[in-house]
Design a protein around this motif. Structure first.
Motif, mmCIF file in Angstrom:
data_model
loop_
_atom_site.group_PDB
_atom_site.id
_atom_site.type_symbol
_atom_site.label_atom_id
_atom_site.label_comp_id
_atom_site.label_asym_id
_atom_site.label_seq_id
_atom_site.Cartn_x
_atom_site.Cartn_y
_atom_site.Cartn_z
ATOM 1 N N VAL A 30 0.847 -1.973 -10.686
ATOM 2 C CA VAL A 30 0.203 -1.120 -9.684
ATOM 3 C C VAL A 30 0.373 -1.681 -8.272
ATOM 4 O O VAL A 30 0.462 -0.914 -7.308
ATOM 5 N N VAL A 31 0.440 -3.007 -8.137
ATOM 6 C CA VAL A 31 0.696 -3.580 -6.809
ATOM 7 C C VAL A 31 2.085 -3.178 -6.335
ATOM 8 O O VAL A 31 2.276 -2.827 -5.157
ATOM 9 N N ALA A 32 3.057 -3.203 -7.232
ATOM 10 C CA ALA A 32 4.401 -2.775 -6.856
ATOM 11 C C ALA A 32 4.412 -1.299 -6.459
ATOM 12 O O ALA A 32 5.024 -0.914 -5.448
ATOM 13 N N GLU A 33 3.736 -0.464 -7.244
ATOM 14 C CA GLU A 33 3.669 0.957 -6.921
ATOM 15 C C GLU A 33 2.958 1.194 -5.592
ATOM 16 O O GLU A 33 3.301 2.109 -4.839
ATOM 17 N N ALA A 34 1.962 0.360 -5.295
ATOM 18 C CA ALA A 34 1.154 0.541 -4.088
ATOM 19 C C ALA A 34 1.931 0.283 -2.808
ATOM 20 O O ALA A 34 1.500 0.706 -1.734
ATOM 21 N N THR A 35 3.074 -0.373 -2.897
ATOM 22 C CA THR A 35 3.861 -0.628 -1.684
ATOM 23 C C THR A 35 4.371 0.677 -1.074
ATOM 24 O O THR A 35 4.721 0.708 0.109
ATOM 25 N N ARG A 36 4.414 1.737 -1.880
ATOM 26 C CA ARG A 36 4.867 3.032 -1.350
ATOM 27 C C ARG A 36 3.853 4.142 -1.596
ATOM 28 O O ARG A 36 4.201 5.315 -1.533
ATOM 29 N N ASP A 37 2.620 3.760 -1.893
ATOM 30 C CA ASP A 37 1.584 4.748 -2.214
ATOM 31 C C ASP A 37 0.270 4.298 -1.573
ATOM 32 O O ASP A 37 -0.467 3.507 -2.148
ATOM 33 N N GLU A 38 -0.013 4.817 -0.370
ATOM 34 C CA GLU A 38 -1.201 4.363 0.357
ATOM 35 C C GLU A 38 -2.499 4.703 -0.367
ATOM 36 O O GLU A 38 -3.406 3.864 -0.428
ATOM 37 N N PRO A 39 -2.675 5.901 -0.955
ATOM 38 C CA PRO A 39 -3.905 6.166 -1.710
ATOM 39 C C PRO A 39 -4.108 5.178 -2.861
ATOM 40 O O PRO A 39 -5.240 4.805 -3.173
ATOM 41 N N LEU A 40 -3.011 4.750 -3.486
ATOM 42 C CA LEU A 40 -3.128 3.773 -4.564
ATOM 43 C C LEU A 40 -3.589 2.430 -4.017
ATOM 44 O O LEU A 40 -4.413 1.748 -4.634
ATOM 45 N N ARG A 41 -3.084 2.041 -2.847
ATOM 46 C CA ARG A 41 -3.556 0.799 -2.216
ATOM 47 C C ARG A 41 -5.057 0.874 -1.956
ATOM 48 O O ARG A 41 -5.784 -0.092 -2.167
ATOM 49 N N ASP A 42 -5.507 2.045 -1.487
ATOM 50 C CA ASP A 42 -6.937 2.212 -1.229
ATOM 51 C C ASP A 42 -7.741 2.071 -2.521
ATOM 52 O O ASP A 42 -8.829 1.485 -2.526
ATOM 53 N N ARG A 43 -7.202 2.603 -3.626
ATOM 54 C CA ARG A 43 -7.927 2.524 -4.888
ATOM 55 C C ARG A 43 -7.989 1.072 -5.381
ATOM 56 O O ARG A 43 -9.008 0.639 -5.921
ATOM 57 N N ILE A 44 -6.905 0.342 -5.226
ATOM 58 C CA ILE A 44 -6.910 -1.072 -5.597
ATOM 59 C C ILE A 44 -7.949 -1.820 -4.768
ATOM 60 O O ILE A 44 -8.699 -2.656 -5.283
ATOM 61 N N ARG A 45 -8.003 -1.490 -3.485
ATOM 62 C CA ARG A 45 -8.944 -2.179 -2.592
ATOM 63 C C ARG A 45 -10.387 -1.902 -3.000
ATOM 64 O O ARG A 45 -11.201 -2.821 -3.095
ATOM 65 N N THR A 46 -10.699 -0.641 -3.274
ATOM 66 C CA THR A 46 -12.091 -0.304 -3.586
ATOM 67 C C THR A 46 -12.479 -0.687 -5.011
ATOM 68 O O THR A 46 -13.608 -1.127 -5.254
ATOM 69 N N SER A 47 -11.547 -0.533 -5.960
ATOM 70 C CA SER A 47 -11.877 -0.755 -7.367
ATOM 71 C C SER A 47 -11.812 -2.218 -7.781
ATOM 72 O O SER A 47 -12.515 -2.635 -8.710
#
Length: 210
Positions: free
Chosen positions: A113-130
């Protein structure tokens, strides 16, 4: 596990099933071990959890979000020891964190998911909050205890205190993730002790015992 809010209500007013959520997240983690990130599908997870595929789509937008929540639940297992010593407490959390990252489901899921988050800002936000924001509770708890024992100075500026929590979390999490997932080295007791001593020197401005 830390306490959670009541299960959100599904459309029509029916509450979500906590048991179904738990089964889905557990099935996701097992699928990560058995299949790996690339072959994991929502259909496979649904079958393992014994729920309809539509049940997953009502709860998660896709695989990325589902895996983040499944991994986040593992990190909710982290507990700050109450040893009476900041150094020992930090070492305990570091060793717990390293042990979680040593589990295939955590390692595979987090790196994917960290790799995917490099091109997916909503996913980065979810990692940050969750994951990130939820686990900063450990820093807050440890700092409060250490201040009460006189091991750390009180911080009267709220903004400075927030920056301090963010920085401590980044240093600890970054070091453990790099050690275990990037360098592929053990974060054993010796490493945890040495790392903690360096961290505490920065926090207290004093040389820790070796």
């Amino acid at each position: 596990m830390q306490s959670r809010s009541p299960a959100p209500r599904a459309p029509g007013g029916r509450p979500r099933s906590a048991a179904a959520d738990a089964a889905i997240l557990a099935a996701t983690r097992q699928a990560l071990v058995d299949l790996g990130w690339s072959r994991l599908t929502l259909g496979d997870v649904a079958g393992r959890a014994g729920v309809a595929k539509t049940t997953l789509y009502r709860r998660w937008a896709g695989k990325n979000e589902l895996v983040v929540d499944a991994v986040a639940e593992l990190f909710d297992e982290l507990r700050l020891p109450d040893s009476g010593s900041l150094a020992t407490d930090v070492e305990g959390v570091v060793l717990q964190f390293a042990a979680i990252l040593d589990r295939p489901e955590a390692r595979n899921g987090l790196m994917a998911v960290v790799a995917e988050a490099t091109r997916d800002e909503p996913l980065r936000d979810r990692i940050r909050t969750s994951i990130v924001d939820r686990q900063k509770r450990l820093v807050l708890e440890g700092r409060t205890r250490a201040q009460a024992r006189g091991e750390l100075p009180l911080e009267t500026d709220p903004e400075e205190a927030t920056r301090s929590v963010d920085l401590i979390f980044d240093v600890v999490a970054g070091a453990v993730v790099h050690r275990t997932l990037v360098s592929a080295e053990q974060a054993d007791r010796t490493w945890a002790h040495d790392f903690t001593q360096i961290l505490l020197r920065g926090l207290t401005g004093a040389r820790g015992d070796t």
